[in-house]
Design a protein around this motif. Structure first.
Motif, mmCIF file in Angstrom:
data_model
loop_
_atom_site.group_PDB
_atom_site.id
_atom_site.type_symbol
_atom_site.label_atom_id
_atom_site.label_comp_id
_atom_site.label_asym_id
_atom_site.label_seq_id
_atom_site.Cartn_x
_atom_site.Cartn_y
_atom_site.Cartn_z
ATOM 1 N N GLU A 228 -15.355 -4.447 0.747
ATOM 2 C CA GLU A 228 -15.941 -4.685 -0.582
ATOM 3 C C GLU A 228 -14.876 -4.711 -1.681
ATOM 4 N N LYS A 229 -13.894 -3.812 -1.604
ATOM 5 C CA LYS A 229 -12.879 -3.747 -2.656
ATOM 6 C C LYS A 229 -11.972 -4.973 -2.678
ATOM 7 N N ASN A 230 -11.856 -5.668 -1.542
ATOM 8 C CA ASN A 230 -10.959 -6.831 -1.457
ATOM 9 C C ASN A 230 -11.695 -8.157 -1.589
ATOM 10 N N ALA A 231 -13.017 -8.118 -1.743
ATOM 11 C CA ALA A 231 -13.794 -9.360 -1.792
ATOM 12 C C ALA A 231 -13.448 -10.206 -3.009
ATOM 13 N N ALA A 232 -12.916 -9.597 -4.059
ATOM 14 C CA ALA A 232 -12.566 -10.358 -5.267
ATOM 15 C C ALA A 232 -11.472 -11.386 -5.000
ATOM 16 N N LEU A 233 -10.691 -11.201 -3.922
ATOM 17 C CA LEU A 233 -9.644 -12.167 -3.586
ATOM 18 C C LEU A 233 -10.190 -13.338 -2.772
ATOM 19 N N TYR A 234 -11.370 -13.205 -2.202
ATOM 20 C CA TYR A 234 -11.943 -14.251 -1.341
ATOM 21 C C TYR A 234 -12.878 -15.189 -2.102
ATOM 22 N N TYR A 235 -13.665 -14.642 -3.001
ATOM 23 C CA TYR A 235 -14.663 -15.440 -3.720
ATOM 24 C C TYR A 235 -14.109 -15.916 -5.060
ATOM 25 N N VAL B 226 -8.739 -17.784 6.152
ATOM 26 C CA VAL B 226 -7.830 -16.758 5.625
ATOM 27 C C VAL B 226 -8.672 -15.558 5.216
ATOM 28 N N LEU B 227 -8.797 -14.602 6.125
ATOM 29 C CA LEU B 227 -9.618 -13.406 5.901
ATOM 30 C C LEU B 227 -8.771 -12.155 5.721
ATOM 31 N N THR B 228 -7.454 -12.314 5.734
ATOM 32 C CA THR B 228 -6.544 -11.170 5.623
ATOM 33 C C THR B 228 -5.320 -11.590 4.819
ATOM 34 N N TYR B 229 -4.785 -10.633 4.080
ATOM 35 C CA TYR B 229 -3.495 -10.805 3.403
ATOM 36 C C TYR B 229 -2.604 -9.625 3.772
ATOM 37 N N ASP C 239 12.032 7.021 -9.492
ATOM 38 C CA ASP C 239 13.038 6.824 -10.528
ATOM 39 C C ASP C 239 13.427 8.183 -11.100
ATOM 40 N N ARG C 240 14.682 8.553 -10.942
ATOM 41 C CA ARG C 240 15.120 9.871 -11.405
ATOM 42 C C ARG C 240 15.233 9.934 -12.925
ATOM 43 N N ARG C 241 15.328 8.792 -13.591
ATOM 44 C CA ARG C 241 15.410 8.822 -15.054
ATOM 45 C C ARG C 241 14.076 9.206 -15.673
ATOM 46 N N SER C 242 12.993 8.661 -15.137
ATOM 47 C CA SER C 242 11.664 8.978 -15.668
ATOM 48 C C SER C 242 10.937 10.038 -14.851
ATOM 49 N N ASN C 243 11.538 10.461 -13.703
ATOM 50 C CA ASN C 243 10.906 11.444 -12.818
ATOM 51 C C ASN C 243 9.499 11.007 -12.413
ATOM 52 N N ARG C 244 9.382 9.750 -12.030
ATOM 53 C CA ARG C 244 8.079 9.204 -11.643
ATOM 54 C C ARG C 244 8.222 8.349 -10.393
ATOM 55 N N MET C 245 7.167 8.375 -9.584
ATOM 56 C CA MET C 245 7.085 7.484 -8.439
ATOM 57 C C MET C 245 6.420 6.188 -8.886
ATOM 58 N N LYS C 246 7.104 5.069 -8.694
ATOM 59 C CA LYS C 246 6.596 3.775 -9.119
ATOM 60 C C LYS C 246 6.319 2.915 -7.890
ATOM 61 N N THR C 247 5.201 2.195 -7.952
ATOM 62 C CA THR C 247 4.798 1.317 -6.864
ATOM 63 C C THR C 247 4.735 -0.110 -7.376
ATOM 64 N N ARG C 248 5.278 -1.037 -6.626
ATOM 65 C CA ARG C 248 5.180 -2.449 -7.001
ATOM 66 C C ARG C 248 5.033 -3.292 -5.747
ATOM 67 N N VAL C 249 4.301 -4.392 -5.903
ATOM 68 C CA VAL C 249 4.111 -5.329 -4.799
ATOM 69 C C VAL C 249 5.282 -6.299 -4.806
ATOM 70 N N GLU C 250 5.960 -6.408 -3.677
ATOM 71 C CA GLU C 250 7.148 -7.241 -3.567
ATOM 72 C C GLU C 250 6.804 -8.667 -3.138
ATOM 73 N N ALA C 251 5.873 -8.837 -2.194
ATOM 74 C CA ALA C 251 5.555 -10.167 -1.667
ATOM 75 C C ALA C 251 4.139 -10.162 -1.096
ATOM 76 N N VAL C 252 3.574 -11.381 -0.976
ATOM 77 C CA VAL C 252 2.217 -11.571 -0.461
ATOM 78 C C VAL C 252 2.271 -12.617 0.644
ATOM 79 N N CYS C 253 1.478 -12.398 1.704
ATOM 80 C CA CYS C 253 1.447 -13.326 2.845
ATOM 81 C C CYS C 253 -0.001 -13.590 3.245
ATOM 82 N N PRO C 254 -0.488 -14.842 3.158
ATOM 83 C CA PRO C 254 -1.828 -15.157 3.682
ATOM 84 C C PRO C 254 -1.806 -15.221 5.204
ATOM 85 N N VAL C 255 -2.893 -14.765 5.820
ATOM 86 C CA VAL C 255 -2.980 -14.696 7.284
ATOM 87 C C VAL C 255 -4.227 -15.456 7.728
#
Length: 378
Positions: free
Chosen positions: A81-88, A168-171, A180-196
């Motif tokens: 359900e949470k990923n359906a926004a990418l399909y429709y 394509v039902l999966t990514y 980052d030791r300067r901000s003392n925070r864990m940062k998350t970023r998406v590097e690449a996307v692959c359709p399957v």
């Protein structure tokens, strides 16, 4: 003279009618009729400008500023359900397009670079950049070549009905977790996307075919223009697909982590229950990594000691199961109730003692008065 005036008036009326006929009204404003209006063809949106692409580029932090980094591969099942926004929507509806149409259109029409899927050894260089025509032939996607198409500059056209949306039902996405030791925070970023592409065999069973990797920064100008609604309760498209990824609204299962042996989670943990426990452990460790590094202030440390002391008292008094460190509100209310009862008992005892003292004092002052009262009662 009158005839001349009549001819001049008729001429002016004709010029005015011709100029009005050469204009069309759109959105309450008047504009000149263009070539697209004459042909009845809608205007196609152009690729993002160079300025817009630079605006969405995110610079990677310097290695000197990082104390921790880990690459995580996740699988997004569009049937969740949470990923359906990418399909429709499956087909283009007005200005709304799903992720596959945006991604494939950017690669085919606008020349956004796509790279080979190397299964854990991704290299985003020109050496591993794919050729669009060969990729479409490999996965059986029908296309035609446009006019003035050459080998160096192939112009490929994919009809709306030929997009493999239902396959394509999966990514796969490549995440980077960086502390980052300067901000003392864990940062998350998406590097690449692959359709399957998911296809069913002749004897049943599904087989997955990863198509290619596209760097996320190259897609951001496209994804930021497509707005979606993420739940069925509110149909207002409040978030863009770029927001969807940056805010972590997707539900992705870890299928691989970067390791020396280049093994997937299924290879490292063949048992499904053990693999699920390992995936949860990695997720929890990543999300709580910063808590182990952060040094608490004096107030936070004293507050933590107070909570631990209250928990030990609760366990010693039998109000909590040994091993738990959480004290519920009911237990606190019991303690406060016990304290209030003790106070009320002490107050009652104090009143009785004061009354008794008053009686003894009265007898000592006038003992004859007490005797006379007893005689009268007899």
């Amino acid at each position: 003279m009158a005839t001349y005036r009549k001819l001049l008036t008729l001429f002016l009326i004709g010029v005015t009618a011709f100029s009005l006929a050469a204009q069309v009204e759109s959105g309450g404003a008047v504009r000149k009729r263009g070539a697209s209006d004459r042909k009845g063809v809608s205007k196609v949106s152009k690729a993002p400008s160079e300025r817009m692409q630079k605006f969405y580029e995110s610079k990677s932090p310097h290695d000197a500023d990082l104390s921790y980094m880990r690459e995580i591969y996740r699988s997004l099942d569009l049937r969740k359900e949470k990923n359906a926004a990418l399909y429709y929507p499956e087909e283009t509806v007005g200005d709304s397009r799903n992720l596959l149409r945006i991604l494939l259109g950017a690669v085919v029409n606008d020349g956004v670079p796509a790279y080979e899927f190397l299964d854990g050894k991704e290299i985003f260089t020109d050496e591993y950049r794919i050729k669009v025509g060969e990729m479409l032939d490999r996965f059986g996607i029908y296309y035609t070549k446009g006019k003035n198409s050459t080998e160096r500059n192939p112009k490929i056209v994919i009809d709306e009905a030929d997009y493999p949306t239902t396959q394509v039902l999966t990514y796969y996405i490549l995440e980077k977790w960086e502390y980052d030791r300067r901000s003392n925070r864990m940062k998350t970023r998406v590097e690449a996307v692959c359709p399957v592409i998911t296809r069913t065999g002749d004897y049943g069973g599904e087989t997955k075919y990863p198509m290619f990797w596209v760097k996320y920064d190259a897609l951001r100008p496209y994804l930021s223009q497509q707005f979606i609604f993420v739940d069925d309760d509110n149909n207002m498209p409040r978030y863009s697909i770029d927001d969807y990824f940056n805010m972590g609204m997707y539900d992705g299962e870890i299928y691989k982590t970067k390791n020396l042996r280049n093994l997937s989670m299924a290879q490292m943990f063949p048992d499904e229950d053990t693999r699920k426990a390992a995936q949860d452990s990695i997720d929890n460790r990543l999300r709580s990594y910063g808590k182990g590094i952060w040094v608490p202030t004096r107030e936070e440390y004293l507050e933590q000691l107070e909570r631990e002391r209250e928990a030990e008292e609760a366990i010693a008094s039998g109000d909590s199961i040994p091993g738990r460190t959480v004290v519920t509100d009911k237990k606190l209310s019991r303690k406060s109730g016990a304290r209030t009862k003790k106070k009320s008992v002490s107050r009652k005892r104090g009143r009785r003692a004061s009354v008794a003292k008053a009686k003894v004092g009265a007898d000592q002052v006038n003992p004859e008065a007490a005797k006379s009262v007893k005689r009268r009662k007899k």
